[in-house]
Scaffold this motif. Structure first.
Motif, PDB file in Angstrom:
ATOM      1  N   VAL A  94       0.834  -1.194   0.000  1.00 57.30           N
ATOM      2  CA  VAL A  94       0.000   0.000   0.000  1.00 57.30           C
ATOM      3  C   VAL A  94       0.874   1.250   0.000  1.00 57.30           C
ATOM      4  O   VAL A  94       0.640   2.195  -0.766  1.00 57.30           O
ATOM      5  N   PHE A  95       1.880   1.250   0.849  1.00 52.79           N
ATOM      6  CA  PHE A  95       2.813   2.379   0.899  1.00 52.79           C
ATOM      7  C   PHE A  95       3.516   2.562  -0.440  1.00 52.79           C
ATOM      8  O   PHE A  95       3.625   3.679  -0.960  1.00 52.79           O
ATOM      9  N   GLY A  96       3.995   1.455  -1.019  1.00 53.04           N
ATOM     10  CA  GLY A  96       4.716   1.543  -2.283  1.00 53.04           C
ATOM     11  C   GLY A  96       3.843   2.054  -3.410  1.00 53.04           C
ATOM     12  O   GLY A  96       4.303   2.836  -4.256  1.00 53.04           O
ATOM     13  N   ALA A  97       2.581   1.645  -3.460  1.00 58.15           N
ATOM     14  CA  ALA A  97       1.677   2.105  -4.509  1.00 58.15           C
ATOM     15  C   ALA A  97       1.436   3.604  -4.401  1.00 58.15           C
ATOM     16  O   ALA A  97       1.473   4.335  -5.410  1.00 58.15           O
ATOM     17  N   ALA A  98       1.178   4.077  -3.167  1.00 52.07           N
ATOM     18  CA  ALA A  98       0.919   5.504  -2.975  1.00 52.07           C
ATOM     19  C   ALA A  98       2.172   6.332  -3.237  1.00 52.07           C
ATOM     20  O   ALA A  98       2.121   7.366  -3.915  1.00 52.07           O
ATOM     21  N   MET A  99       3.299   5.878  -2.714  1.00 48.32           N
ATOM     22  CA  MET A  99       4.544   6.626  -2.889  1.00 48.32           C
ATOM     23  C   MET A  99       4.977   6.639  -4.353  1.00 48.32           C
ATOM     24  O   MET A  99       5.462   7.664  -4.869  1.00 48.32           O
ATOM     25  N   GLY A 100       4.820   5.521  -5.034  1.00 49.03           N
ATOM     26  CA  GLY A 100       5.185   5.467  -6.444  1.00 49.03           C
ATOM     27  C   GLY A 100       4.334   6.413  -7.273  1.00 49.03           C
ATOM     28  O   GLY A 100       4.855   7.107  -8.164  1.00 49.03           O
ATOM     29  N   GLU A 101       3.031   6.467  -6.996  1.00 49.74           N
ATOM     30  CA  GLU A 101       2.154   7.381  -7.731  1.00 49.74           C
ATOM     31  C   GLU A 101       2.489   8.828  -7.408  1.00 49.74           C
ATOM     32  O   GLU A 101       2.461   9.702  -8.287  1.00 49.74           O
ATOM     33  N   TRP A 102       2.821   9.096  -6.149  1.00 46.92           N
ATOM     34  CA  TRP A 102       3.198  10.465  -5.767  1.00 46.92           C
ATOM     35  C   TRP A 102       4.484  10.905  -6.464  1.00 46.92           C
ATOM     36  O   TRP A 102       4.590  12.043  -6.925  1.00 46.92           O
ATOM     37  N   ARG A 103       5.440  10.000  -6.568  1.00 46.22           N
ATOM     38  CA  ARG A 103       6.676  10.328  -7.271  1.00 46.22           C
ATOM     39  C   ARG A 103       6.432  10.607  -8.745  1.00 46.22           C
ATOM     40  O   ARG A 103       6.992  11.561  -9.309  1.00 46.22           O
ATOM     41  N   ARG A 104       5.604   9.812  -9.370  1.00 48.70           N
ATOM     42  CA  ARG A 104       5.301  10.040 -10.782  1.00 48.70           C
ATOM     43  C   ARG A 104       4.580  11.368 -10.971  1.00 48.70           C
ATOM     44  O   ARG A 104       4.862  12.116 -11.917  1.00 48.70           O
ATOM     45  N   SER A 105       3.660  11.673 -10.077  1.00 46.94           N
ATOM     46  CA  SER A 105       2.946  12.941 -10.157  1.00 46.94           C
ATOM     47  C   SER A 105       3.881  14.114  -9.923  1.00 46.94           C
ATOM     48  O   SER A 105       3.722  15.176 -10.533  1.00 46.94           O
TER      49      SER A 105
END
Length: 250
Positions: A94-105
Motif C-alpha cells: 500500500v505504501f509503495g503504490a501511494a509513494m510510487g504514484e506520488w513520485r510520478r505525479s
C-alpha cells in the motif's frame, strides 16, 4: 441379489462392533465414496485453516514492524527504496503504490496534489492495492464457504443411500431384530457424522478468518488514508515554499 449391505455384512459388523473403521469397511460402495470425499474435504478444510492462521499472524506482525519503521521519522524516500519498491507484505505494498504514484505525479506536475488529479490517482492506487492484497489473502476462503453448508447434505445423501440398501437387505433376511438393524443403520448415519465433522470447522473458520481479514483490510485502508493525507500536506508545504520564493523574487 446385491443389496449393497448383505446379510453376511450385517452379521460381520455386528460381530466386529461399530468402530469407525468397521463402519467404513462394511458400508456400501456409494457410501464409501461419500465418506472418502468428505474425509478429503475435511483434510482440505484443516489445511486452509492452518495456512490462513499462519498467514494472518505473519502479515499482522510484518504490518506492525513496517508501521514502526514508517512512524520512526526516517526518510520516506529511503523507506520506499528499502520496502516500497519491492514490497514483501501488504502494508508495504500500500505504501509503495501511494509513494510510487506520488513520485510520478511530482515529476509530471510538481506534486501539486491540492490543485490537480494526483490526489485522486493516489487514492485509486491505494484502493486497488488494498483490494488486490485482500483478494490474495482471502484465496481459498471460497472452499470453506462452500464446504460449510454443502458437507452436511453430502453426508445426508450417503445416509439416505445407506439406509435404503440396509432396509433392502433387512427385508431379504426377514429379520427386524435390533441386532440386525443397528449395524446397517449405523453405517449409514456415520456418513452424516463425517459430514458434520467436516462442515462445522469449515463454517466456524470461515467466519473467524473473514472477520480477521476485514479487520486487516480496515487497517490497510486506514494506513492508506493517513499516508495520502501526509503526502497531501507535504505537497501543499512544497507549493507554499515555491510560491514564497516566487514572491520574494518578484
Amino acid at each position: 441379489m446385491d443389496h449393497g449391505v448383505t446379510s453376511s455384512t450385517l452379521g460381520a459388523v455386528g460381530a466386529a462392533g461399530l468402530s469407525p473403521l468397521d463402519l467404513f469397511l462394511h458400508a456400501s460402495f456409494v457410501v464409501k465414496l461419500v465418506m472418502i470425499g468428505l474425509v478429503l474435504c475435511s483434510i482440505g478444510v484443516w489445511a486452509v485453516i492452518a495456512e490462513k492462521f499462519f498467514l494472518l499472524r505473519r502479515v499482522n506482525r510484518e504490518a506492525t514492524e513496517f508501521e514502526d519503521r514508517f512512524w520512526s521519522g526516517g526518510s520516506l524516500d529511503d523507506l520506499y527504496e528499502s520496502d516500497g519498491a519491492r514490497p514483501m507484505n501488504p502494508m508495504a505494498a500500500v505504501f509503495g503504490a501511494a509513494m510510487g504514484e506520488w513520485r510520478r505525479s511530482a515529476r509530471i506536475a510538481g506534486a501539486d496534489l491540492a490543485r490537480g488529479g494526483a490526489r485522486d490517482r493516489i487514492d485509486r492506487a491505494i484502493n486497488i492495492t488494498v483490494a488486490r492484497e485482500n483478494d490474495r489473502l482471502g484465496r481459498h476462503l471460497v472452499f470453506l464457504a462452500t464446504t460449510g453448508p454443502v458437507a452436511p447434505f453430502v453426508g445426508l445423501f450417503g445416509t439416505v443411500w445407506g439406509i435404503m440398501h440396509a432396509f433392502g437387505s433387512i427385508a431379504a433376511m426377514h429379520n427386524t431384530n435390533l441386532s440386525v438393524v443397528a449395524p446397517g443403520i449405523s453405517e449409514a448415519l456415520f456418513a452424516t457424522a463425517i459430514g458434520l465433522v467436516t462442515a462445522i470447522p469449515a463454517y466456524v473458520a470461515y467466519n473467524v478468518i473473514s472477520n480477521s481479514l476485514d479487520l486487516f483490510t480496515d487497517r490497510m485502508e486506514a494506513f492508506g488514508t493517513e499516508f495520502a493525507a501526509i503526502l497531501s500536506r507535504q505537497s501543499e508545504e512544497r507549493v507554499e515554499r515555491a510560491d514564497a520564493v516566487a514572491d520574494r523574487k518578484a
